[in-house]
Design a protein around this motif. Structure first.
Motif, PDB file in Angstrom:
ATOM      1  N   SER A 139      36.151  41.090  39.550  1.00  0.00           N
ATOM      2  CA  SER A 139      37.503  40.910  40.067  1.00  0.00           C
ATOM      3  C   SER A 139      37.676  39.695  40.966  1.00  0.00           C
ATOM      4  O   SER A 139      38.804  39.317  41.276  1.00  0.00           O
ATOM      5  CB  SER A 139      37.939  42.169  40.834  1.00  0.00           C
ATOM      6  N   LEU A 140      36.591  39.073  41.421  1.00  0.00           N
ATOM      7  CA  LEU A 140      36.698  37.912  42.296  1.00  0.00           C
ATOM      8  C   LEU A 140      36.494  36.613  41.518  1.00  0.00           C
ATOM      9  O   LEU A 140      35.584  36.513  40.705  1.00  0.00           O
ATOM     10  CB  LEU A 140      35.663  37.982  43.419  1.00  0.00           C
ATOM     11  N   ILE A 142      29.777  44.656  45.707  1.00  0.00           N
ATOM     12  CA  ILE A 142      29.529  45.719  44.727  1.00  0.00           C
ATOM     13  C   ILE A 142      30.719  45.858  43.785  1.00  0.00           C
ATOM     14  O   ILE A 142      30.561  45.974  42.563  1.00  0.00           O
ATOM     15  CB  ILE A 142      29.223  47.033  45.459  1.00  0.00           C
ATOM     16  N   VAL A 143      31.929  45.833  44.351  1.00  0.00           N
ATOM     17  CA  VAL A 143      33.131  45.924  43.514  1.00  0.00           C
ATOM     18  C   VAL A 143      33.143  44.794  42.486  1.00  0.00           C
ATOM     19  O   VAL A 143      33.439  45.011  41.303  1.00  0.00           O
ATOM     20  CB  VAL A 143      34.401  45.888  44.386  1.00  0.00           C
ATOM     21  N   MET A 166      41.932  37.417  40.898  1.00  0.00           N
ATOM     22  CA  MET A 166      43.091  37.536  40.018  1.00  0.00           C
ATOM     23  C   MET A 166      43.289  39.025  39.685  1.00  0.00           C
ATOM     24  O   MET A 166      43.912  39.347  38.677  1.00  0.00           O
ATOM     25  CB  MET A 166      42.885  36.716  38.744  1.00  0.00           C
ATOM     26  N   GLY A 167      42.755  39.965  40.523  1.00  0.00           N
ATOM     27  CA  GLY A 167      42.893  41.396  40.268  1.00  0.00           C
ATOM     28  C   GLY A 167      42.819  42.202  41.531  1.00  0.00           C
ATOM     29  O   GLY A 167      41.930  43.033  41.721  1.00  0.00           O
ATOM     30  N   GLU A 168      43.794  42.005  42.467  1.00  0.00           N
ATOM     31  CA  GLU A 168      43.715  42.606  43.798  1.00  0.00           C
ATOM     32  C   GLU A 168      43.850  44.121  43.789  1.00  0.00           C
ATOM     33  O   GLU A 168      43.334  44.795  44.676  1.00  0.00           O
ATOM     34  CB  GLU A 168      44.802  42.017  44.699  1.00  0.00           C
ATOM     35  N   GLY A 169      44.530  44.684  42.784  1.00  0.00           N
ATOM     36  CA  GLY A 169      44.660  46.136  42.726  1.00  0.00           C
ATOM     37  C   GLY A 169      43.306  46.812  42.713  1.00  0.00           C
ATOM     38  O   GLY A 169      43.084  47.842  43.359  1.00  0.00           O
ATOM     39  N   VAL A 170      42.352  46.228  41.964  1.00  0.00           N
ATOM     40  CA  VAL A 170      41.003  46.767  41.901  1.00  0.00           C
ATOM     41  C   VAL A 170      40.332  46.691  43.262  1.00  0.00           C
ATOM     42  O   VAL A 170      39.722  47.659  43.745  1.00  0.00           O
ATOM     43  CB  VAL A 170      40.169  46.003  40.852  1.00  0.00           C
ATOM     44  N   MET A 171      40.409  45.533  43.907  1.00  0.00           N
ATOM     45  CA  MET A 171      39.727  45.338  45.193  1.00  0.00           C
ATOM     46  C   MET A 171      40.251  46.297  46.251  1.00  0.00           C
ATOM     47  O   MET A 171      39.480  46.859  47.035  1.00  0.00           O
ATOM     48  CB  MET A 171      39.900  43.888  45.634  1.00  0.00           C
ATOM     49  N   GLN A 172      41.563  46.508  46.282  1.00  0.00           N
ATOM     50  CA  GLN A 172      42.121  47.428  47.269  1.00  0.00           C
ATOM     51  C   GLN A 172      41.819  48.887  46.934  1.00  0.00           C
ATOM     52  O   GLN A 172      41.510  49.685  47.822  1.00  0.00           O
ATOM     53  CB  GLN A 172      43.640  47.229  47.377  1.00  0.00           C
ATOM     54  N   ALA A 173      41.897  49.246  45.672  1.00  0.00           N
ATOM     55  CA  ALA A 173      41.623  50.633  45.284  1.00  0.00           C
ATOM     56  C   ALA A 173      40.199  51.035  45.625  1.00  0.00           C
ATOM     57  O   ALA A 173      39.936  52.189  45.970  1.00  0.00           O
ATOM     58  CB  ALA A 173      41.884  50.828  43.795  1.00  0.00           C
TER      59      ALA A 173
END
Length: 556
Positions: free
Chosen positions: A114-115, A107-108, A205-212
């Motif tokens: 982001s993946l 969903i993210v 290439m955008g781990e901040g989004v995945m963790q948030a």
């Protein structure tokens, strides 16, 4: 540097219109092939994607969680330690945990793109293997058993491609075809995670989004100038950028592989310091120095207990902290100033001595950093772009000449810069030791606290200074990001009497917009002594605990 604002719908080509070039077609085919890996029952309706695009931010958990069933929400919001306990007791299976995080990550991805690589099928197969082992042995495979994680697309994972976002690397091994390594090679760090029982579910290439948005339990990034710390800061996360030599980069792809004076390091992002500590301690338990000659042979060291060395042993030793509210070069924006003030007051209330931190200039480290990081003229990046013909993105266009890379620095000039770096490190060390005079306990400060960057959040084309982070890379110091508060347009107003320290300082403060930054997380950077990650994590937890003891700004 990533942000949660303005998600791109997965069904729309971000380039718009008809694809004119071969590289555009390859990129679009790659995006669609990854989307096809998402099970049909997890695919969002176009109306949901459109609704998300109209939201000011996706950080509001109820929106993401309204798209998930109750069990998935429960599992994906459970702390890593509790997940391990529930799997060890048989209350949860690894398959349940992995599928829940894969579903949320799917969903993210559809909302944020982001993946780069989706590995849900590989992850679920691995989870089944873990469950079979548990059923037979009645114990977990390792200390990270069944914990889903994501990592930057510099690390090779068997069964997945590594493109780093370069179109020219699609269907190759780092740009080369026919190597027999495509989707078969594995980076050392990935091997270690496999032995520990962790389960990779995708690369980004955008781990901040995945963790948030809680798409995985923890994330692994790389950092040579803030690429772990900045995304963590802008997304309200904790992170650790270690010193070089603690976490393996063996077998990882990346720019300037021969640059070992100030190399990129692997770092950890998560929603708690406890999770970061768990991951680092687990990695070190594999004795990575036996497999990677660049890892220092330092096992996990239990953090020293803070007791006075003399006198009443019941009297706790209170670490002293340096505090840099401004480096005298560029002034942080009001939300960051408020975050620093909140930390300073919280620690002072508990009796910690706060020593003004006035080391050798960040402006000096900024100059050293740029020349070392880009001393090769970024020729390798240019060559990769030529493989497909894709143009350089706007953000890096200034690194190149109109028709190619810039000339690399001559060897003697490069050695001169390295000598300057060594001198800067020596002077910084001497300054740190001198703080024993003002620490209140006769010892140098245990860590210093500074801004992560001068802004809370990131607005396009508004970032103009990275000195607060460049110094930790130049000095090879470990650094932990601690989220503190959220920008508030009603509180964080620009100072009408502000006097800029320099042209850059004026440019930065002129770019401050209280309305635009409203709601963005503001964090601080806690920096420790080189190769002292265990102690630093303990000190950072002290900062968190101090913030949560009360006061007007008691933390995110």
């Amino acid at each position: 540097m990533d942000t949660l604002h303005e998600p791109t719908p997965s069904s729309v080509c971000p380039l718009g219109g008809q694809l004119q070039h071969a590289w555009e077609r390859i990129a679009e085919q790659k995006r669609q092939s990854e989307l096809a890996k998402i099970p049909g029952e997890w695919v969002l309706a176009p109306s949901v994607v459109a609704e998300a695009k109209n939201l000011p931010s996706l950080t509001d958990p109820p929106f993401i969680e309204s798209l998930l069933d109750a069990e998935t929400c429960r599992i994906t919001t459970t702390d890593a330690t509790e997940l391990l306990q529930q799997m060890a007791s048989g209350e949860l299976t690894a398959v349940q945990v992995v599928i829940s995080f894969c579903k949320r990550a799917a969903i993210v991805h559809q909302l944020t793109q982001s993946l780069l690589e989706i590995g849900f099928d590989i992850a679920i197969r691995r989870a089944k293997e873990l469950d079979e082992y548990f059923a037979t042995a009645n114990q977990l495979v390792g200390p990270l058993h069944g914990l889903p994680f994501t990592l930057k697309d510099q690390f090779h994972v068997k069964g997945l491609e590594t493109s780093m976002g370069y179109v020219g690397w699609v269907d190759t091994f780092e740009g080369q075809k026919g190597t027999n390594k495509e989707r078969r090679f594995e980076s050392e760090l990935v091997r270690e995670f496999n032995t520990l029982g962790a389960v990779v579910i995708g690369k980004y290439m955008g781990e901040g989004v995945m963790q948030a948005l809680r798409g995985s339990v923890f994330g692994i990034g790389t950092d040579i100038g803030g690429s772990v710390s900045m995304p963590a800061s802008y997304n309200g996360l904790f992170s650790l950028k270690p010193s070089n030599g603690r976490i393996s980069m063996k077998g990882a792809a990346g720019p300037s592989p021969g640059q070992q004076i100030m190399p990129a390091v692997a770092g950890i992002m998560a929603v708690s310091i406890a999770t970061i500590r768990l991951v680092l301690r687990s990695l070190l338990s594999t004795e990575p120095w036996l497999h990677d000659p660049y890892i220092v042979p330092i096992p996990w060291r239990e953090t020293e207990e803070y007791h006075a060395e003399s006198g009443d042993l019941d009297e706790p030793y209170r670490p002293a902290f340096g505090i840099m509210e401004s480096d005298g070069v560029v002034t942080p924006h009001p939300p960051v100033q408020r975050a620093l003030k909140a930390v300073k007051e919280a620690l002072s209330r508990l009796g910690h001595k706060m020593v003004p931190w006035e080391p050798p200039s960040n402006q000096e480290s900024e100059a050293i950093h740029g020349q070392i990081a880009r001393g090769d003229g970024c020729a390798d990046v240019w060559e990769v772009l030529q493989l497909s013909g894709e143009p350089e993105v706007y953000e890096i266009r200034g690194l190149f000449e109109p028709d190619g890379p810039r000339d690399p620095l001559p060897l003697l000039k490069y050695q001169e810069i390295v000598a300057h770096m060594k001198d800067y490190r020596n002077r910084y060390q001497e300054y740190w030791m001198s703080t024993a005079e003002n620490s209140g306990n006769g010892k140098p400060v245990d860590a210093f606290i500074s801004p992560v960057t001068v802004t809370a959040g990131l607005l396009p084309d508004k970032f103009c200074y990275g000195g607060y982070l460049s110094c930790v890379n130049v000095l090879d110091l470990p650094a932990v990001v601690v989220p503190v508060l959220f920008a508030d347009k009603n509180i964080d107003k620009a100072d009408e009497n502000f006097q800029p320290l320099s042209h850059v300082d004026k440019t930065n403060m002129d770019a401050y917009d209280a309305e635009a930054y409203h709601g963005s997380p503001a964090a601080v950077l806690v920096v420790g002594r080189r190769l002292c990650e265990e102690k630093l994590l303990s000190l950072a937890q002290m900062v968190v605990d101090a913030l949560h003891t009360g006061g007007p700004d008691s933390g995110c």
